[in-house]
Design an enzyme around this catalytic site. Structure first.
Site, short mmCIF file in Angstrom:
data_model
loop_
_atom_site.label_atom_id
_atom_site.label_comp_id
_atom_site.label_asym_id
_atom_site.label_seq_id
_atom_site.Cartn_x
_atom_site.Cartn_y
_atom_site.Cartn_z
CB CYS A 101 -0.88 -0.02 1.24
SG CYS A 101 -1.77 1.52 1.55
CB CYS A 149 -5.53 5.78 -1.85
SG CYS A 149 -4.38 4.95 -2.96
CB THR A 191 -3.30 4.23 5.67
OG1 THR A 191 -4.18 3.18 6.07
CG2 THR A 191 -2.30 3.70 4.68
CD GLU A 242 -1.84 0.49 8.14
OE1 GLU A 242 -1.88 0.63 6.91
OE2 GLU A 242 -1.13 -0.38 8.69
CG HIS A 297 -10.84 4.52 0.90
ND1 HIS A 297 -9.68 4.93 0.25
CD2 HIS A 297 -10.42 3.80 1.97
CE1 HIS A 297 -8.62 4.48 0.91
NE2 HIS A 297 -9.04 3.78 1.95
CE1 TYR A 318 -9.17 -1.66 1.02
CE2 TYR A 318 -9.38 0.64 0.39
CZ TYR A 318 -9.07 -0.31 1.33
OH TYR A 318 -8.64 0.07 2.58
CB CYS A 359 -4.39 -0.52 -4.26
SG CYS A 359 -5.78 -0.60 -3.11
CD GLU A 384 -4.91 -1.03 3.20
OE1 GLU A 384 -4.81 -1.17 1.97
OE2 GLU A 384 -4.11 -0.36 3.88
#
Length: 505
Positions: free
Chosen positions: A101, A105, A190, A255, A290, A294, A297, A443
């Site tokens: 990650c 984002c 994050t 995180e 969001h 996903y 990514c 995640e």
């Protein structure tokens, strides 16, 4: 400045004076050099490099009508369905370069969320938030600022509302003519230590009694009263071992728990204050943005895992076996389902205002995230099956580097002669560190809301009664039906109802 290089970004976060960042109980002064956080900085850096590298700069850049210049796409406001699709493609692309990650984002989605929310509020007479935000957006774009988004509160007892347990939600403690003071914490944020600014948002729909918790603002990370406690991850201690094989990949994410201890926020950085009626709308907008991302990514990380599994199959000579081919095929099928759903959420986008507030299709966005809660686990399971038990039991790189042990390891872990034992260990570690990572598994379940949150959203959008009417008509239980114009049996969301009497497709 506008389009910063990766090195310019790294140099910008090197020196801080006010924020306190802690890793394993010890304060960190330079996040760019600390072995625990440097891999995160490098992953964040890849979002800047992508805007300059030939293979990705067409995706990594976009034209801003706000400053009339080309900007890094991670500071861009989506102006079309094609912009939203480019987002998903960019996220998949950068995943191939980081194997992790890359953490930018959430801030990007927060930027777009506040833009849409403040615009909707302005159209209903409350213009000051939108005016403040546009000025902030120009600053972010002109300086290519690294943003973190902070939505998740610690929440405490889930059956209690914010006003019933104030410590569990970030809240406004004082309002002055110059700004506000806030206290509380945001959890699982994050990339927080690698960012320059935080965009803070409410985590849920609020009631009038919760209005002190209905607040959105931006603040530099390097602000008095902000403390960051970095969380632990699987195998994270390897970052401190000064190795390279066991530490693969060289980029990763983190995180943190972010504590706001009576932090002052200037009024020009406040984008929601006590507007409890809009908090649920803001959460809905952010969540769908969001969840759509996903699909990019996670499919990008899926590509890495598929490639690693295929290579390990070749290393032991089984890549052409029918059962291996079937497993690889299934991995691709799962991966492309995640990606395709994210693209669908983009291209079937919803226009929320006349001059270009483009929001993702909320049904497809929630379906994307629901697939992501499941498919990475299946992909990892197949890759583990192909790789064999060695993925969890391989000797360390220190064993391989021990002259006394190296000949034995090379002898007994050798596969096809085209590959060395070190090749096998490197690929095993790559697969282990990505396949079992927070970025690909944990995640995927809890990022952008838990699986139940997507199910609730899907149930709210899908019109079961209308589907039932169709069934009754075709079964001749009812003789007549009034068909909707749209092919999909979906209801409008609260956001669509608020915008232009339902928005425009």
């Amino acid at each position: 400045m506008v389009l910063r290089t990766g090195e310019e970004y790294v140099n910008a976060i090197r020196h801080r004076n006010k924020v306190e960042v802690y890793v394993m109980g010890k304060e960190v002064k330079d996040v760019t050099e600390h072995p625990f956080l440097k891999p995160s900085v490098l992953a964040f850096k890849a979002t800047y490099d992508a805007a300059h590298e030939e293979d990705s700069k067409s995706l990594g850049r976009a034209w801003s009508s706000f400053i009339n210049e080309e900007v890094n796409r991670f500071t861009h406001i989506h102006r079309s369905p094609e912009d939203l699709s480019a987002k998903v493609k960019l996220l998949r692309k950068i995943s191939h370069k980081t194997g992790a990650c890359f953490q930018r984002c959430v801030g990007w989605d927060a930027l777009n969320t506040i833009y849409v929310t403040s615009r909707l509020m302005a159209e209903r007479g409350k213009k000051e938030y939108y005016e403040r935000f546009v000025e902030y957006l120009k600053y972010v774009q002109k300086n290519d600022i690294a943003l973190a988004g902070a939505m998740t509160d610690v929440k405490g007892v889930r059956t209690l509302r914010p006003n019933e347990q104030p410590h569990a939600y970030l809240r406004v403690t004082q309002v002055t003519k110059d700004g506000i003071y806030v206290s509380g914490a945001k959890a699982n944020i994050t990339g927080i230590a690698a960012s320059e600014e935080i965009i803070v948002m409410p985590t849920r729909a609020m009631s009038e009694k919760d209005k002190d918790f209905a607040v959105a603002f931006s603040i530099p990370l390097d602000t008095e009263g902000i403390k960051v406690i970095i969380g632990r991850q699987v195998n994270d201690g390897r970052r401190l071992e000064d190795g390279e094989i066991d530490g693969l990949p060289y980029r990763t994410n983190h995180e943190g728990l972010v504590i706001f201890d009576n932090v002052f926020v200037p009024m020009e950085r406040v984008f929601m204050l006590g507007d409890w009626q809009m908090s649920g709308i803001l959460v809905e907008i952010f969540s769908s943005y969001h969840r759509q991302g996903y699909g990019g990514c996670k499919s990008g990380l899926g590509d890495v895992i598929i490639g690693a599994a295929y290579n390990l199959a070749k290393q032991i000579g089984v890549e052409k076996a029918p059962h291996i081919q079937n497993k690889l095929n299934e991995m691709v099928l799962l991966n492309e389902n995640m990606y395709g759903s994210g693209i669908a959420a983009s291209l079937d986008a919803v226009k929320l205002c006349e001059d270009g507030c483009w929001w993702v299709n909320p049904m497809f966005a929630n379906v994307t995230k629901q697939l992501v809660t499941r498919f990475p686990y299946e992909i990892t399971k197949f890759s583990t099956d192909i790789a064999g038990g060695i993925i969890g039991t391989a000797p360390s790189e220190w064993d391989l580097k021990n002259p006394k042990l190296k000949p034995y390891i090379e002898k007994y872990l050798q596969g096809m002669m085209d590959y060395s034992t070190e090749d096998r260990l490197r690929m095993v570690r790559l697969l282990e560190n990505i396949g079992f990572s927070v970025a690909f598994l944990i995640e995927s379940v809890h990022g952008a809301g838990s699986p139940e949150a997507q199910r609730i959203a899907i149930n709210r959008v899908y019109d079961y009664e209308y589907a039932e009417k169709i069934a009754k008509y075709l079964s001749q239980i009812e003789k007549r039906i009034e068909f909707k114009e749209n092919a999909e049996p979906w209801r409008r969301t609260d956001t669509e109802k608020l915008a232009n009497n339902g928005g425009q497709k």
